[in-house]
Every structure is written in C-alpha cells, then in structure tokens.
Design a protein around this motif. Structure first.
Motif, PDB file in Angstrom:
ATOM      1  N   TYR A 196      46.500  84.673  94.658  1.00 28.54           N
ATOM      2  CA  TYR A 196      45.796  84.856  95.929  1.00 28.54           C
ATOM      3  C   TYR A 196      44.901  86.093  95.977  1.00 28.54           C
ATOM      4  O   TYR A 196      44.006  86.182  96.814  1.00 28.54           O
ATOM      5  N   ASP A 197      45.130  87.055  95.104  1.00 29.46           N
ATOM      6  CA  ASP A 197      44.370  88.308  95.140  1.00 29.46           C
ATOM      7  C   ASP A 197      43.792  88.568  93.752  1.00 29.46           C
ATOM      8  O   ASP A 197      44.516  88.967  92.842  1.00 29.46           O
ATOM      9  N   GLN A 198      42.484  88.352  93.600  1.00 29.78           N
ATOM     10  CA  GLN A 198      41.833  88.549  92.300  1.00 29.78           C
ATOM     11  C   GLN A 198      40.336  88.774  92.513  1.00 29.78           C
ATOM     12  O   GLN A 198      39.789  88.422  93.550  1.00 29.78           O
ATOM     13  N   GLY A 199      39.717  89.373  91.526  1.00 29.84           N
ATOM     14  CA  GLY A 199      38.292  89.661  91.611  1.00 29.84           C
ATOM     15  C   GLY A 199      37.539  89.104  90.413  1.00 29.84           C
ATOM     16  O   GLY A 199      36.606  89.735  89.913  1.00 29.84           O
ATOM     17  N   GLU A 200      37.958  87.931  89.950  1.00 29.40           N
ATOM     18  CA  GLU A 200      37.312  87.309  88.794  1.00 29.40           C
ATOM     19  C   GLU A 200      35.965  86.687  89.181  1.00 29.40           C
ATOM     20  O   GLU A 200      35.640  86.545  90.355  1.00 29.40           O
ATOM     21  N   THR A 201      35.174  86.333  88.196  1.00 33.29           N
ATOM     22  CA  THR A 201      33.824  85.825  88.426  1.00 33.29           C
ATOM     23  C   THR A 201      33.839  84.520  89.220  1.00 33.29           C
ATOM     24  O   THR A 201      34.466  83.541  88.785  1.00 33.29           O
ATOM     25  N   PRO A 202      33.170  84.480  90.368  1.00 32.14           N
ATOM     26  CA  PRO A 202      33.120  83.234  91.145  1.00 32.14           C
ATOM     27  C   PRO A 202      32.561  82.077  90.316  1.00 32.14           C
ATOM     28  O   PRO A 202      31.589  82.242  89.588  1.00 32.14           O
ATOM     29  N   GLY A 203      33.203  80.924  90.426  1.00 28.15           N
ATOM     30  CA  GLY A 203      32.743  79.746  89.695  1.00 28.15           C
ATOM     31  C   GLY A 203      33.242  79.672  88.272  1.00 28.15           C
ATOM     32  O   GLY A 203      33.143  78.627  87.622  1.00 28.15           O
ATOM     33  N   LEU A 204      33.800  80.793  87.769  1.00 22.16           N
ATOM     34  CA  LEU A 204      34.352  80.809  86.408  1.00 22.16           C
ATOM     35  C   LEU A 204      35.826  81.210  86.493  1.00 22.16           C
ATOM     36  O   LEU A 204      36.670  80.389  86.819  1.00 22.16           O
ATOM     37  N   GLY A 205      36.121  82.479  86.222  1.00 22.94           N
ATOM     38  CA  GLY A 205      37.506  82.937  86.353  1.00 22.94           C
ATOM     39  C   GLY A 205      38.035  82.825  87.771  1.00 22.94           C
ATOM     40  O   GLY A 205      39.238  82.657  87.989  1.00 22.94           O
ATOM     41  N   GLY A 206      37.116  82.890  88.757  1.00 25.94           N
ATOM     42  CA  GLY A 206      37.523  82.765  90.155  1.00 25.94           C
ATOM     43  C   GLY A 206      38.088  81.409  90.491  1.00 25.94           C
ATOM     44  O   GLY A 206      38.655  81.212  91.580  1.00 25.94           O
ATOM     45  N   GLU A 207      37.979  80.451  89.556  1.00 25.61           N
ATOM     46  CA  GLU A 207      38.519  79.108  89.781  1.00 25.61           C
ATOM     47  C   GLU A 207      40.051  79.082  89.740  1.00 25.61           C
ATOM     48  O   GLU A 207      40.655  78.029  89.935  1.00 25.61           O
ATOM     49  N   VAL A 208      40.660  80.239  89.522  1.00 29.24           N
ATOM     50  CA  VAL A 208      42.132  80.289  89.582  1.00 29.24           C
ATOM     51  C   VAL A 208      42.639  79.919  90.973  1.00 29.24           C
ATOM     52  O   VAL A 208      43.827  79.590  91.140  1.00 29.24           O
ATOM     53  N   VAL A 209      41.766  79.977  91.980  1.00 26.09           N
ATOM     54  CA  VAL A 209      42.179  79.608  93.340  1.00 26.09           C
ATOM     55  C   VAL A 209      41.813  78.162  93.677  1.00 26.09           C
ATOM     56  O   VAL A 209      42.108  77.693  94.774  1.00 26.09           O
ATOM     57  N   ASN A 210      41.165  77.459  92.746  1.00 32.30           N
ATOM     58  CA  ASN A 210      40.753  76.082  92.992  1.00 32.30           C
ATOM     59  C   ASN A 210      41.987  75.176  93.093  1.00 32.30           C
ATOM     60  O   ASN A 210      42.808  75.124  92.171  1.00 32.30           O
ATOM     61  N   PRO A 211      42.145  74.453  94.206  1.00 33.07           N
ATOM     62  CA  PRO A 211      43.319  73.585  94.376  1.00 33.07           C
ATOM     63  C   PRO A 211      43.480  72.560  93.261  1.00 33.07           C
ATOM     64  O   PRO A 211      44.613  72.213  92.893  1.00 33.07           O
ATOM     65  N   ASN A 212      42.366  72.070  92.726  1.00 37.61           N
ATOM     66  CA  ASN A 212      42.448  71.076  91.643  1.00 37.61           C
ATOM     67  C   ASN A 212      43.058  71.669  90.383  1.00 37.61           C
ATOM     68  O   ASN A 212      43.853  71.023  89.687  1.00 37.61           O
ATOM     69  N   TRP A 213      42.681  72.910  90.067  1.00 36.36           N
ATOM     70  CA  TRP A 213      43.254  73.567  88.888  1.00 36.36           C
ATOM     71  C   TRP A 213      44.711  73.928  89.132  1.00 36.36           C
ATOM     72  O   TRP A 213      45.569  73.748  88.269  1.00 36.36           O
ATOM     73  N   ARG A 214      45.005  74.411  90.331  1.00 38.24           N
ATOM     74  CA  ARG A 214      46.387  74.773  90.658  1.00 38.24           C
ATOM     75  C   ARG A 214      47.305  73.555  90.564  1.00 38.24           C
ATOM     76  O   ARG A 214      48.473  73.677  90.177  1.00 38.24           O
ATOM     77  N   ALA A 215      46.774  72.375  90.911  1.00 40.70           N
ATOM     78  CA  ALA A 215      47.586  71.159  90.887  1.00 40.70           C
ATOM     79  C   ALA A 215      48.030  70.792  89.472  1.00 40.70           C
ATOM     80  O   ALA A 215      49.026  70.072  89.288  1.00 40.70           O
ATOM     81  N   LEU A 216      47.302  71.281  88.447  1.00 35.68           N
ATOM     82  CA  LEU A 216      47.638  70.963  87.064  1.00 35.68           C
ATOM     83  C   LEU A 216      48.969  71.594  86.639  1.00 35.68           C
ATOM     84  O   LEU A 216      49.568  71.166  85.641  1.00 35.68           O
TER      85      LEU A 216
END
Length: 286
Positions: A196-216
């Motif tokens: 929930y708390d990160q400063g990674e590159t939006p659209g790249l590393g910031g995809e750690v918050v993407n629900p589709n990736w989290r579902a994996l």
C-alpha cells in the motif's frame, strides 16, 4: 483594559516590562512613514508571527483527527488484504469484529505483552531501543534495520482462525515498499498481498498495486518441501504446466528491479530472520 494590565503587572513584573517595551516600539513603528523600510520589515515580521501562531494552533487542533484518519487508513489496508473490504464496509466495526492484533517477538516467534493499540512498528524500526541492525549478509530486503517486535493481525470468524496478516517491507527501485501479506490459517498459502505504501515508477513498478497483479498471488505456496522460502517472482509469465508453478508469480513487465525487490522482501520476511519462527508455531499449534 487598564485594570487588566495593572493586574497583570502586579503578578508578573517582568512580563509587564516586556509589554511596555513592545508598546513603545509599536507606537514608534506606527508613527513611521509607510515608505519606511523599518516599518515594512516590522509589519512583515508581525504578519509572519501571527501566521506561524495560527498554523501551530491549527496543527495542534487537527492532530487528533489526523491520527484517527491515519489509523483508519491502516485498518482499511488490513481489511483489504484480508478480503473483508467492500464499498459499504464500516471499517471500524469490521476491524473490531474480525481482526485481532498481536505483538510477536521476531527472534522467538512468541507473542509478547504490550500496548498493541499504541505500538507502531515502523517507528520502532527507527528507534535504537526497539530495533536491531541487520547484518549485511542477511539484509536481503535492503532495509538495514528492523523492529525486534512485530505487530501481526489474526483474522477470525468467532474463535476460528481464518488467516494471518503480516507486515512486510523491502526496497524496490526507488523506494522502500511497505505492505501486508495475508496467509491462510496454515501459514503456508498466500491469500493476498497489499503493498500500500511505495514510490515505484507509475505504470511499471507501481503496478504492485494493480488488482489484476495482486490477484495472481492467491493460492500460491510460500515454502518448499524442505521448509525453504520458495515463493518468488519470475521474468515474464508463469508456466502453469510446470510442477513449481505454485511457487511462482508473474514479474512486473519492464520493472525488473521492483520485481526483484518484491521477491527479496518475501524471501526475507518469510524466512528465519522474519516470520518463519512465528509461522512454525502457528503450524505446530494447529
């Protein structure tokens, strides 16, 4: 007004002396021309002082609300990773009903006493009295230090343990990522992850918050047959036909270092330096 000033002077002569000096200077400044540099500077300083006082008062007055909102946001993230967050969820009520917070000694895996409501693990990790430095050869997650005591959350349905939520953190490409990992009651199977708390590159590393990736992550296994941490991210897409697919999660496209950071934080916090002693006790005690 004069009576009030005389009363003040009676009880605090020094304060009265300063006030008299202030009045003399005030009258002197007000008598100056509006073009005077001294008057301009004095008025600017007075405005700065008044603004500073107002900001300080506002900060003090709003502090309880800020603390409440911070705690509410943390509860929301915990309910989210536990799969208990819906659009109309009463966060405080749901948290109180289903979540039990506990303090755990990371070195032994045992529960310890303490004020669990007031304990802040992130602050403790920065406090020399409550933290410990991580040896370089063991600092897989690149966090340098950790709190000796962790705050974990048990999701229950009545008296039955449903899942375990563990705080995790580790360095990615640009930032330290903070999150929660939810495991099933067996302490071995992933339910969800929420960085929930990160400063990674939006659209790249910031995809750690993407629900589709989290579902994996759901259903993935943390530990191999010999008890080693086997869960990791892979480059590209997991080949589900392989026998080790249960231990693999798709890496983040174009974000190799962030993906490596996520793998490393899992490796550290699920290992013997992290929550492995605690999870072993959970497994032993059923």
């Amino acid at each position: 007004m004069l009576n009030a000033e005389k009363k003040t002077c009676k009880y605090n002569e020094q304060l009265c002396k300063y006030y008299e000096q202030f009045k003399v200077y005030r009258d002197k400044v007000l008598a100056l021309s509006n073009d005077s540099l001294e008057k301009t500077v004095a008025v600017a300083l007075a405005l700065c002082l008044v603004c500073a006082v107002l900001v300080s008062l506002a900060t003090v007055a709003l502090r309880p609300l800020q603390s409440y909102n911070k705690a509410l946001d943390m509860k929301k993230n915990i309910l989210d990773v536990a799969g208990l967050l819906q659009e109309d969820t009463d966060i405080d009520a749901a948290f109180k009903e289903r979540i039990e917070a506990k303090l755990v000694d990371l070195s032994t895996g045992e529960y310890v006493d303490g004020n669990v409501d007031e304990y802040d693990q992130r602050k403790a990790a920065k406090d020399p009295a409550q933290n410990e430095l991580i040896p370089v050869d063991k600092d897989i997650a690149s966090i340098r230090m950790k709190a000796k005591v962790a705050k974990v959350f048990l999701v229950k349905n009545g008296d039955q343990l449903q899942s375990i939520i563990l705080p995790v953190n580790g360095y990615g490409l640009w930032s330290t990522m903070y999150g929660f990992m939810a495991l099933e009651a067996d302490g071995r199977t992933v339910q969800s992850i929420n960085l929930y708390d990160q400063g990674e590159t939006p659209g790249l590393g910031g995809e750690v918050v993407n629900p589709n990736w989290r579902a994996l992550w759901k259903g993935k296994k943390v530990y191999g047959d010999n008890g080693e941490v086997a869960l990791t991210l892979v480059k590209g897409t997991v080949d589900t036909s392989r026998p080790d697919a249960a231990y693999k999660v798709d890496g983040l496209a174009g974000a190799t270092l962030t993906s490596r950071g996520v793998s490393n934080l899992i490796l550290y916090w699920m290992g013997p330096e992290g929550f492995a002693p605690f999870l072993n006790k959970i497994k032993t005690n059923g």
